[in-house]
Design a protein around this motif. Structure first.
Motif, PDB file in Angstrom:
ATOM      1  N   SER A 283       0.829  -1.194   0.000  1.00  0.00           N
ATOM      2  CA  SER A 283       0.000   0.000   0.000  1.00  0.00           C
ATOM      3  C   SER A 283       0.865   1.246   0.000  1.00  0.00           C
ATOM      4  O   SER A 283       1.997   1.237   0.496  1.00  0.00           O
ATOM      5  CB  SER A 283      -0.914   0.035   1.232  1.00  0.00           C
ATOM      6  N   LEU A 284       0.340   2.309  -0.565  1.00  0.00           N
ATOM      7  CA  LEU A 284       0.964   3.617  -0.534  1.00  0.00           C
ATOM      8  C   LEU A 284      -0.113   4.664  -0.315  1.00  0.00           C
ATOM      9  O   LEU A 284      -1.259   4.483  -0.743  1.00  0.00           O
ATOM     10  CB  LEU A 284       1.696   3.940  -1.838  1.00  0.00           C
ATOM     11  N   ARG A 285       0.259   5.747   0.340  1.00  0.00           N
ATOM     12  CA  ARG A 285      -0.621   6.902   0.440  1.00  0.00           C
ATOM     13  C   ARG A 285       0.061   8.100  -0.187  1.00  0.00           C
ATOM     14  O   ARG A 285       1.109   8.549   0.281  1.00  0.00           O
ATOM     15  CB  ARG A 285      -0.999   7.220   1.888  1.00  0.00           C
ATOM     16  N   LEU A 286      -0.535   8.602  -1.245  1.00  0.00           N
ATOM     17  CA  LEU A 286      -0.048   9.795  -1.903  1.00  0.00           C
ATOM     18  C   LEU A 286      -0.687  11.028  -1.280  1.00  0.00           C
ATOM     19  O   LEU A 286      -1.840  10.990  -0.852  1.00  0.00           O
ATOM     20  CB  LEU A 286      -0.366   9.766  -3.394  1.00  0.00           C
ATOM     21  N   SER A 287       0.072  12.115  -1.250  1.00  0.00           N
ATOM     22  CA  SER A 287      -0.422  13.373  -0.719  1.00  0.00           C
ATOM     23  C   SER A 287      -0.281  14.455  -1.775  1.00  0.00           C
ATOM     24  O   SER A 287       0.649  14.442  -2.578  1.00  0.00           O
ATOM     25  CB  SER A 287       0.359  13.791   0.533  1.00  0.00           C
ATOM     26  N   CYS A 288      -1.198  15.387  -1.744  1.00  0.00           N
ATOM     27  CA  CYS A 288      -1.155  16.551  -2.615  1.00  0.00           C
ATOM     28  C   CYS A 288      -1.383  17.780  -1.755  1.00  0.00           C
ATOM     29  O   CYS A 288      -2.454  17.921  -1.147  1.00  0.00           O
ATOM     30  CB  CYS A 288      -2.216  16.454  -3.711  1.00  0.00           C
ATOM     31  N   ALA A 289      -0.385  18.637  -1.684  1.00  0.00           N
ATOM     32  CA  ALA A 289      -0.499  19.897  -0.973  1.00  0.00           C
ATOM     33  C   ALA A 289      -0.972  20.960  -1.941  1.00  0.00           C
ATOM     34  O   ALA A 289      -0.348  21.179  -2.979  1.00  0.00           O
ATOM     35  CB  ALA A 289       0.840  20.285  -0.355  1.00  0.00           C
ATOM     36  N   ALA A 290      -2.069  21.604  -1.604  1.00  0.00           N
ATOM     37  CA  ALA A 290      -2.708  22.553  -2.504  1.00  0.00           C
ATOM     38  C   ALA A 290      -2.694  23.948  -1.914  1.00  0.00           C
ATOM     39  O   ALA A 290      -2.793  24.129  -0.696  1.00  0.00           O
ATOM     40  CB  ALA A 290      -4.145  22.135  -2.796  1.00  0.00           C
ATOM     41  N   SER A 291      -2.582  24.925  -2.784  1.00  0.00           N
ATOM     42  CA  SER A 291      -2.733  26.314  -2.391  1.00  0.00           C
ATOM     43  C   SER A 291      -3.648  27.002  -3.388  1.00  0.00           C
ATOM     44  O   SER A 291      -3.660  26.665  -4.574  1.00  0.00           O
ATOM     45  CB  SER A 291      -1.384  27.031  -2.324  1.00  0.00           C
ATOM     46  N   GLY A 292      -4.410  27.950  -2.906  1.00  0.00           N
ATOM     47  CA  GLY A 292      -5.341  28.672  -3.750  1.00  0.00           C
ATOM     48  C   GLY A 292      -6.174  29.615  -2.929  1.00  0.00           C
ATOM     49  O   GLY A 292      -5.982  29.746  -1.720  1.00  0.00           O
TER      50      GLY A 292
END
Length: 125
Positions: free
Chosen positions: A17-26
């Motif tokens: 298993s893997l957990r991907l992360s996405c850091a967002a700004s807006g």
């Protein structure tokens, strides 16, 4: 202006298993739908999952439904993709994206789209 940075990719054996992360700004998260796509070598970019920032409604491609889970952390402005039971067919570069949604009556359409630079996932047999 929306900026997206993916992380969490790597090389794993089948079944892991893997957990991907996405850091967002807006500036207007309430109107955002955030999603995950992937692109394997030689293939087109493939939709995997998406989540509405407001309300948390989720959408999944049939190919990953039941194995992948998308979620968000409103406070940290993060979106995750939990990937279980990985197999070599999941090998690809995984991209986070944002669709800025505009509502007109009962219709909601993306008017702008932004992409991260991707994080690579390799699954060994």
């Amino acid at each position: 202006q929306v900026q997206l940075v993916e992380s969490g990719g790597g090389s794993v054996q089948a079944g892991a298993s893997l957990r991907l992360s996405c850091a967002a700004s807006g500036r207007s998260f309430s109107s955002y739908a955030l999603g995950w796509f992937r692109q394997a070598s030689g293939n087109k970019r493939e939709f995997l999952a998406a989540i509405r920032w407001t309300g948390g409604m989720t959408y999944y491609a049939d190919s990953v439904k039941g194995r992948f889970t998308i979620s968000r952390d409103n406070g940290k402005k993060l979106v995750y993709l939990q990937m279980n039971s990985l197999n070599p067919g999941d090998t690809a570069v995984y991209y986070c994206n944002v669709d800025v949604l505009t509502s007109t009556g009962d219709t909601e359409l993306p008017t702008k789209t932004y992409w991260g630079r991707g994080t690579r996932v390799t699954v060994f047999a």
